[in-house]
Design a protein around this motif. Sequence first.
Motif, PDB file in Angstrom:
ATOM      1  N   ILE A   1      39.038  42.224  42.020  1.00  0.00           N
ATOM      2  CA  ILE A   1      40.142  42.592  41.147  1.00  0.00           C
ATOM      3  C   ILE A   1      40.288  41.538  40.070  1.00  0.00           C
ATOM      4  N   ASN A   2      40.550  41.983  38.851  1.00  0.00           N
ATOM      5  CA  ASN A   2      40.881  41.093  37.749  1.00  0.00           C
ATOM      6  C   ASN A   2      42.405  40.988  37.717  1.00  0.00           C
ATOM      7  N   PHE A   3      42.933  39.848  38.162  1.00  0.00           N
ATOM      8  CA  PHE A   3      44.370  39.692  38.374  1.00  0.00           C
ATOM      9  C   PHE A   3      44.847  38.404  37.717  1.00  0.00           C
ATOM     10  N   ASN A   4      45.803  38.537  36.794  1.00  0.00           N
ATOM     11  CA  ASN A   4      46.358  37.377  36.085  1.00  0.00           C
ATOM     12  C   ASN A   4      45.291  36.518  35.427  1.00  0.00           C
ATOM     13  N   GLY A   5      44.281  37.178  34.877  1.00  0.00           N
ATOM     14  CA  GLY A   5      43.234  36.459  34.159  1.00  0.00           C
ATOM     15  C   GLY A   5      42.188  35.816  35.035  1.00  0.00           C
ATOM     16  N   LYS A   6      42.295  36.009  36.351  1.00  0.00           N
ATOM     17  CA  LYS A   6      41.312  35.461  37.281  1.00  0.00           C
ATOM     18  C   LYS A   6      40.617  36.591  38.031  1.00  0.00           C
ATOM     19  N   LEU A   7      39.426  36.300  38.528  1.00  0.00           N
ATOM     20  CA  LEU A   7      38.685  37.265  39.329  1.00  0.00           C
ATOM     21  C   LEU A   7      38.846  36.904  40.802  1.00  0.00           C
ATOM     22  N   TYR A   8      39.417  37.825  41.587  1.00  0.00           N
ATOM     23  CA  TYR A   8      39.544  37.640  43.027  1.00  0.00           C
ATOM     24  C   TYR A   8      38.591  38.604  43.724  1.00  0.00           C
ATOM     25  N   ALA A   9      38.039  38.175  44.838  1.00  0.00           N
ATOM     26  CA  ALA A   9      37.101  39.000  45.591  1.00  0.00           C
ATOM     27  C   ALA A   9      37.366  38.833  47.079  1.00  0.00           C
ATOM     28  N   VAL A  10      37.103  39.892  47.847  1.00  0.00           N
ATOM     29  CA  VAL A  10      37.194  39.815  49.298  1.00  0.00           C
ATOM     30  C   VAL A  10      35.787  39.979  49.850  1.00  0.00           C
ATOM     31  N   LYS A  11      35.453  39.095  50.752  1.00  0.00           N
ATOM     32  CA  LYS A  11      34.099  39.024  51.293  1.00  0.00           C
ATOM     33  C   LYS A  11      34.008  39.793  52.607  1.00  0.00           C
TER      34      LYS A  11
END
Length: 345
Positions: A165-175
């Motif tokens: 997800i692109n959230f608040n200008g950062k890229l978060y990922a779930v592994k």
Amino acid sequence: MKVCHPWRSVTLNHKRHIQFLKSFPWLLLTAGEEEDQRYFFIPSENRACRLNLPEARGCHCWGSPNGWLVTLGFDQQFHLLNPLTRKRLPLPPLSTFKDRNFTASKPGTNRMFCVRKASVFTDDENPQFLVVYLIIGEFQKCAFARPGDTTWTVVGKSDLLIDVINFNGKLYAVKNGGHIRVCDDPNGPHPTLIHFAALPDVVMGTERFYLVELGGELHLVVRTSDRTQTDIPPYEFHHYVKTSYFEVFKLDLSTLKWDELETLGDYALFVGSNTTFALKASHYPDQCKAGCIYFTDDYDEAYGKLVGDDMGIYNLEADTFELLYKGDDILSRFSPPVWITPKPF
């Protein structure tokens, strides 16, 4: 092809465009994959329609909440496609992502199995800004591109991902079976994921995960499945897996602690191989079921059997399931049904 609802053609004109400015998500069905017309189910109206869409003929498709489909054809070309206007934007071809499992001699195999998920993100203040994230290849890496790019950019340390997800200008990922990762500067010269947070203690790590923004905060949706029996012969059926329940957790970004939600309140979630997204049910009166998760089949089937049957509407607070759509036209060897919110731009 058997269907449960009468098909109706949609003719697009200016008045139609106004009607779709705030449309409830549609479900792109697998019917018509090898035809010039594609078929959509509109849950808010309990009816189906068909659109003339030769640009999607023979394509594996992934949906999004911002009006775009990501398509991948037998020619190994990716595009963004608006199904209402038929506007199409080029993305880098599959050949620019190197993977030992891809072979030019089997383009159909590449199309079915190379991309686990495709997500489209935009900027609320600049709708023309678009970025597509793929979870792709043998090691389920994250790669991204914008329309007009010539190659896919691979994010460093992004193996075995399930959702991004692109959230608040950062890229978060779930592994897969692991934890949450983050890239603080996805637009930098060498975007790389680093460890950010562990999964909730009660999560086993073998479930399917989705990252979603809900009320301006980051949430994790956990989908647990059981193996079940079926009347359809195993060779023809896709798998023996059925969703048994969902859990939703909110992440406190300051403490990195998780809180489990007992209800979604006014929100509804849409999960599957499409971009994971949330809507406020009150914005769609008499159309959207508040507190529910609308889900489609995204089980990872590696042998080309039928996919698409594991779908429905789950009420988080009541722990109950409701039928979403049923028909032979949800089963496919190419791609399962996906959610898209139609927008006429």
